[in-house]
Design an enzyme around this catalytic site. Structure first.
Site: not given
Ligand SMILES: Cc1ncc(COP(=O)(O)OP(=O)(O)O)c(N)n1
Ligand code: TZP
Ligand code: MG
Length: 506
Positions: A332, A403, A432
């Site tokens: 990521r 998600s 995040k």
């Protein structure tokens, strides 16, 4: 408009011409098989474009093995004097680098058969194990190091009964014995120990013709010869899924001609194996990627933003985490100062090699083009990313994660295009910046009560101290960034998470 992948600069993955490659190679398949199915096996191998030879003694095998593309050992008509021949054959195959397919016929039905099969597996030189669900479960039960295996035998005679969780068993057994496992039944499963595929092809009349299971073992052996030219574009697991799909599609197309009549089917099946081509195989296969709970147990996520924008640090943290026992890694790369373009591609490839070394599932976050370009195992997208249907069209049989934060998001999600779910944030997270409000572990059970059946992980703010309620709420595992990436010892952190999840699950 044609699809342009920015990482591939006009390059595309070569078309998979599996059947054409196989037929051109006309591989010699040595069959040490049982007395009941020799003719059927020989005819079937000829029909697919392979060259069969039956061998009954090692004096003969020594001459043949030098020309062979694969060796099949089928223990159907087992006698004690055959066992040393099997072992010698496996040894010869190893010397000549010939792949060995083992068909453990009836090993669920008798202790002697099972002990022979376990002995052959112990040689460490089996390249593929193919059995019905009862046979594969019996082997798994015998080898499984923990009490998760249920030692009840299912099925009698050599025909298998349906066994629950066959996909999970295939995955676990493939990892235990370090070779791909095919388990056949109403739906077939293949696992190479990293990926799992379901192959729902075939017709029930196939079980009424003796030798269809045994011929499949020989057909899979022949397919090994076509794998080498395709190996850069498809994993061995997916490749063998195509082999299974071909076999099942041939069965389906034969029934169209013969009707449900075993005698006529047998003839029509040979014709179908002979005529089916790559165009049909590619267009009509219904191969389905499967994500089993074990793959998600400890799901590590990371990018350079999590390690001070230091690529080498990321490589070493990921290697340590893999060594410590994470089951899945997601690349990521996101945020200020992170890599793009060629640099991102190269780092993705380096991370992929580390995951492959440790048999860890390799997922790319958000960047579907990158997942396609590096041929990752899967991709994860959120509600604001590319639409699931479009993702599925681009990635084919790769695993797709999505998600989901709320019941509302579940209802908006077309779950048929996804294989697993990340639910979160569970708790407050500093990894995040644009994360939604924490939803807590109970959100997992709420989503499941609302109909979510895909395997899921909790994500967001997870530590060793707060992970347990997430597993108790119904998650298969935990997805983690900082508790591993920022740990003083990422190896130990990964190991502790693995122990925690192992202990929490039956
Ligand atoms: C396993 C897993 N679950 C959830 C996420 C979050 O995805 P998304 O909502 O798209 O947010 P970003 O990660 O893209 O910022 C995930 N990455 N992995
Ligand atoms: C990517 C992501 N999606 C929801 S929370 C999160 C971050 C998880 O990181 P951490 O484990 O450090 O809280
Ligand atoms: Mg995203």
């Amino acid at each position: 408009m044609t699809y342009e992948n920015p990482y591939m600069k006009g390059r595309t993955w070569p078309e998979l011409n599996i059947l054409e490659t196989l037929r051109q190679r006309n591989p010699l398949v040595i069959c040490i098989t049982n007395d009941v199915v020799r003719t059927f096996t020989a005819n079937g191998l000829l029909a697919i474009g392979a060259s069969p030879v039956m061998s009954e003694c090692s004096e003969d095998l020594k001459d043949l093995i030098v020309h062979a593309s694969a060796l099949l050992i089928n223990i159907g008509t087992l006698t004690p004097d055959k066992v040393s021949y099997y072992k010698e054959a496996i040894k010869l195959a190893k010397t000549h680098e010939v792949p060995v397919v083992l068909d453990p016929v009836g090993c669920h039905a008798g202790a002697y058969r099972l002990s022979v099969v376990l002995d052959l597996i112990k040689t460490g030189n089996i390249s593929l194990l193919r059995g019905n669900q009862s046979e594969i479960k019996a082997i798994y039960d015998a080898l499984s190091p923990d009490d998760t295996a249920n030692n009840s035998t299912t099925g009698k005679g050599v025909d298998g009964a349906q066994v629950e969780d066959s996909a999970v068993i295939a995955y676990r057994l493939a990892r235990l014995i370090n070779c791909p496992v095919v388990t056949t039944g109403e739906e077939d499963y293949i696992s190479d120990g990293i990926r799992v595929f379901a192959v729902p092809h075939g017709h029930s009349v196939m079980t009424a013709v003796t030798g269809t299971g045994c011929l499949l073992g020989a057909v899979l052996a022949a397919f090994f010869s076509a794998y080498y030219p395709c190996k850069d574009s498809v994993s061995i697991g997916e490749f063998l899924a195509y082999a299974l799909a071909y076999y099942g599609l041939a069965g389906e197309s034969a029934v169209q001609v013969s009707g449900v009549k075993p005698g006529s089917f047998s003839t029509a099946f040979m014709d179908a194996l002979y005529t089916l081509d790559d165009a049909v195989l590619m267009a009509e296969n219904r191969i389905r990627p499967v994500v089993v709970p074990d793959q998600l147990q400890v799901y590590f996520i990371g990018g350079t933003q999590d390690v001070g924008l230091n690529e080498n640090r990321l490589l070493s943290v990921v290697e340590e985490a893999c060594r410590g026992g994470v089951t899945c890694f997601q690349f990521r790369e996101k945020g200020m100062g992170t890599l793009e373009g060629q640099q991102k591609l190269e780092l993705a490839q380096q991370l992929q090699q580390i995951c492959a070394k440790y048999n860890v599932l390799y997922i790319i976050n958000d960047d579907v083009d990158l997942a396609v370009a590096v041929n990752a195992d899967g991709v994860h997208v959120g509600q604001e990313d590319m639409r699931l249907e479009e993702v599925r069209n681009l990635v084919g049989h790769k695993a797709v994660g999505i998600s989901i934060h709320s019941i509302e998001e579940l209802h908006k999600t077309v779950v048929v295009y996804a294989d697993c779910v990340g639910v979160g944030p569970m708790y407050a997270t500093s990894s995040k910046p644009d994360a939604q409000e924490p939803c807590g572990p109970n959100r997992i059970s709420e989503l499941q009560a609302e109909g979510l059946t895909l395997p899921c992980v909790g994500i967001g703010g997870i530590t060793l101290d707060n992970a347990k309620p997430i597993l108790e709420a119904g998650a298969c595992g935990v997805a983690i960034i900082s508790a591993i990436a920022h740990a003083d010892n990422p190896y130990e952190a990964a190991q502790q998470f693995k122990h925690l999840v192992d202990r929490a699950q039956p």
